[in-house]
Design a protein around this motif. Structure first.
Motif, PDB file in Angstrom:
ATOM      1  N   MET A   5      42.107  33.458  41.784  1.00  0.00           N
ATOM      2  CA  MET A   5      42.565  34.472  40.837  1.00  0.00           C
ATOM      3  C   MET A   5      43.388  33.820  39.729  1.00  0.00           C
TER       4      MET A   5
ATOM      5  N   ILE B 212      44.719  42.485  45.531  1.00  0.00           N
ATOM      6  CA  ILE B 212      43.369  42.259  45.032  1.00  0.00           C
ATOM      7  C   ILE B 212      42.833  43.587  44.522  1.00  0.00           C
TER       8      ILE B 212
ATOM      9  N   GLN C 121      37.520  44.147  41.474  1.00  0.00           N
ATOM     10  CA  GLN C 121      37.185  42.727  41.460  1.00  0.00           C
ATOM     11  C   GLN C 121      37.077  42.125  42.860  1.00  0.00           C
TER      12      GLN C 121
ATOM     13  N   ILE D 285      36.048  38.216  43.927  1.00  0.00           N
ATOM     14  CA  ILE D 285      37.159  37.386  44.399  1.00  0.00           C
ATOM     15  C   ILE D 285      36.889  36.890  45.815  1.00  0.00           C
TER      16      ILE D 285
END
Length: 232
Positions: free
Chosen positions: A33, A175, A179, A183
């Protein structure tokens, strides 16, 4: 009333994704990230170190007041992580042993509190993941205001209800639902690459040429090749 209300949680990340993330170190997820998302170094595990993985249920509360945290515990279901934006204030604790026991009885996965806790010895001996910014014996107020299931931010990390929350001994991160698939794929590839590095170390074939290449690229100055001979 704005600032004192409960919102509906519109969507949540799939539990199957949460379980796959549970196997991945927080540091590896952070790396993929771009190292730009974190709950800050102040949020430390107050429990026995059991990793945290679950779905965010967010709370924004007045510093020192835990009324809306109590309501969030009553609303939360198994696998939920109650994430609290209390402004980082450490004057009053926001939860302790009794709230921990009640939350555990409801199957709540853990807490992330940008504020303080108390009953630290009991929490430290327990396996329910609880991350907080500090400890104080001073108890909370129970008057509100606050909001549940609203977007919150902790040290620049934005959390929406339904996002995935991960935590281990290195800290906590969020998170975003939108995404999470991408990820997860990148984080699993990162774990596979690290396993290849471990094997290369064990077999004595790790290539370290990148270190010298980086030094040259950044213009590092080196002593002359015969410097050691001249000094002697």
């Amino acid at each position: 009333m704005h600032g004192f209300q409960i919102h509906r949680r519109e969507s949540v990340a799939p539990k199957a994704l949460v379980e796959r993330f549970r196997q991945i170190p927080v540091a590896n997820v952070s790396d993929v990230m771009s190292r730009m998302t974190a709950g800050g170094s102040r949020l430390r595990p107050m429990h026995d170190g059991t990793p945290l993985a679950g779905i965010a249920l967010t709370v924004k509360t007045r510093p020192g007041d835990n009324l809306m945290i109590h309501q969030a515990i009553d609303m939360a279901g198994p696998g939920d992580v109650i994430v609290v934006d209390a402004g980082g204030d450490l004057t009053n604790s926001l939860m302790g042993e009794m709230m921990m026991n009640y939350a555990a009885s409801r199957g709540i996965a853990g807490f992330v509190i940008d504020g303080a806790i108390r009953d630290a010895a009991v929490i430290r001996a327990g396996s329910l993941p609880i991350y907080a910014a500090g400890v104080t014996h001073r108890g909370p107020y129970k008057d509100g205001p606050g909001e549940i299931n609203c977007p919150i931010a902790v040290d620049g990390m934005v959390i929406a209800s339904g996002d995935i929350i991960l935590g281990d001994d290195d800290g906590v991160l969020c998170i975003p639902q939108s995404q999470a698939e991408a990820i997860l794929t990148a984080a699993e590839e990162k774990c596979a690459a690290e396993e290849r590095t471990r094997l290369a170390i064990a077999e004595g074939r790790l290539n370290r040429d990148w270190v010298m290449a980086a030094l040259h690229r950044q213009g590092c100055a080196f002593p002359p090749p015969d410097a050691d001979r001249l000094a002697s």
